[in-house]
Design a protein around this motif. Sequence first.
Motif, PDB file in Angstrom:
ATOM      1  N   ALA A 181       0.685  -1.361   0.083  1.00 49.02           N
ATOM      2  CA  ALA A 181      -0.110   0.008  -0.020  1.00 49.02           C
ATOM      3  C   ALA A 181       0.988   1.168   0.070  1.00 49.02           C
ATOM      4  O   ALA A 181       0.472   2.118  -0.658  1.00 49.02           O
ATOM      5  CB  ALA A 181      -0.859   0.097   1.188  1.00 49.02           C
ATOM      6  N   ASP A 182       2.136   1.183   1.011  1.00 48.32           N
ATOM      7  CA  ASP A 182       2.771   2.290   0.898  1.00 48.32           C
ATOM      8  C   ASP A 182       3.534   2.688  -0.435  1.00 48.32           C
ATOM      9  O   ASP A 182       3.573   3.767  -0.985  1.00 48.32           O
ATOM     10  CB  ASP A 182       3.927   1.920   1.904  1.00 48.32           C
ATOM     11  CG  ASP A 182       4.883   3.375   1.974  1.00 48.32           C
ATOM     12  OD1 ASP A 182       4.274   4.674   2.328  1.00 48.32           O
ATOM     13  OD2 ASP A 182       6.070   3.100   1.725  1.00 48.32           O
ATOM     14  N   LEU A 183       3.700   1.469  -1.101  1.00 46.90           N
ATOM     15  CA  LEU A 183       4.537   1.680  -2.313  1.00 46.90           C
ATOM     16  C   LEU A 183       3.614   2.258  -3.798  1.00 46.90           C
ATOM     17  O   LEU A 183       3.830   3.171  -4.455  1.00 46.90           O
ATOM     18  CB  LEU A 183       5.060   0.451  -3.036  1.00 46.90           C
ATOM     19  CG  LEU A 183       5.692   0.407  -4.272  1.00 46.90           C
ATOM     20  CD1 LEU A 183       6.960   1.341  -4.291  1.00 46.90           C
ATOM     21  CD2 LEU A 183       6.064  -1.265  -4.593  1.00 46.90           C
ATOM     22  N   ALA A 184       2.225   1.680  -3.544  1.00 48.80           N
ATOM     23  CA  ALA A 184       1.235   2.068  -4.323  1.00 48.80           C
ATOM     24  C   ALA A 184       0.965   3.517  -4.363  1.00 48.80           C
ATOM     25  O   ALA A 184       0.693   4.423  -5.111  1.00 48.80           O
ATOM     26  CB  ALA A 184      -0.068   1.349  -4.392  1.00 48.80           C
ATOM     27  N   PHE A 185       0.832   4.021  -2.843  1.00 47.97           N
ATOM     28  CA  PHE A 185       0.705   5.621  -2.516  1.00 47.97           C
ATOM     29  C   PHE A 185       1.682   6.324  -3.190  1.00 47.97           C
ATOM     30  O   PHE A 185       1.311   7.204  -3.831  1.00 47.97           O
ATOM     31  CB  PHE A 185       0.393   5.585  -1.101  1.00 47.97           C
ATOM     32  CG  PHE A 185       0.199   7.111  -0.764  1.00 47.97           C
ATOM     33  CD1 PHE A 185      -1.116   7.649  -0.978  1.00 47.97           C
ATOM     34  CD2 PHE A 185       1.270   7.749  -0.116  1.00 47.97           C
ATOM     35  CE1 PHE A 185      -1.353   8.997  -0.402  1.00 47.97           C
ATOM     36  CE2 PHE A 185       1.036   9.072   0.294  1.00 47.97           C
ATOM     37  CZ  PHE A 185      -0.237   9.574   0.041  1.00 47.97           C
ATOM     38  N   ARG A 186       2.890   6.037  -2.672  1.00 51.55           N
ATOM     39  CA  ARG A 186       4.111   7.015  -3.316  1.00 51.55           C
ATOM     40  C   ARG A 186       4.081   6.919  -4.929  1.00 51.55           C
ATOM     41  O   ARG A 186       4.480   8.042  -5.496  1.00 51.55           O
ATOM     42  CB  ARG A 186       5.290   6.124  -2.811  1.00 51.55           C
ATOM     43  CG  ARG A 186       5.398   6.696  -1.246  1.00 51.55           C
ATOM     44  CD  ARG A 186       6.786   6.254  -0.794  1.00 51.55           C
ATOM     45  NE  ARG A 186       7.115   5.108  -0.405  1.00 51.55           N
ATOM     46  CZ  ARG A 186       7.578   4.294  -0.863  1.00 51.55           C
ATOM     47  NH1 ARG A 186       8.717   4.644  -1.805  1.00 51.55           N
ATOM     48  NH2 ARG A 186       7.928   3.010  -0.697  1.00 51.55           N
TER      49      ARG A 186
END
Length: 175
Positions: free
Chosen positions: A47-52
């Motif tokens: 989720a963090d990777l997708a958000f960034r």
Amino acid sequence: MSWHSDDRAHTAGPHGGSPWVDDEALAAELSVALSEAETYDRVVAGADLAFRAHREMIDARAGLEMDLLLLDLVYDSLALDAPAGVRDRSGGSSRTLVFEGHGLGVEVEVETSSIEGQLLPAGSGHVTLQTPDGEVASVDTDDVGYFRFDVRPGGPLRLQCSSEGGTCLTQWLPY
């Protein structure tokens, strides 16, 4: 062989579709899977990777001028078989270009030491002269859209034009 919480996702259920009987069974298995630290960490990291990545795409879009209408070159006096030595009204050789697109356009006359033109349709606006290195000059037009730059950028250039009809950008042209 050890069983992992996401192993069921790769096997078909009794009816050939989802391996879960109903949404409640899926939700129950998801909560068990998320309670496992390894799975939870993978979900949070994903989720963090997708958000960034999403934020970077938004920032990149802002830099790509996606909201500008790119005008097509519809007339170039150099492309015509004009007689050699034909000169413009000022007595110097020049190149006339017309760019158009979806109701907006600009007619430009490129001379050795200046660039002048008019927005289409005629009306007041703002024109910015750009090179690949950035903005060179900027000017407000008069009431009929006329503008003039007394500069010689020395390399490819384009014009960004803003008027009541919108904002548009010409293709790159050699200078």
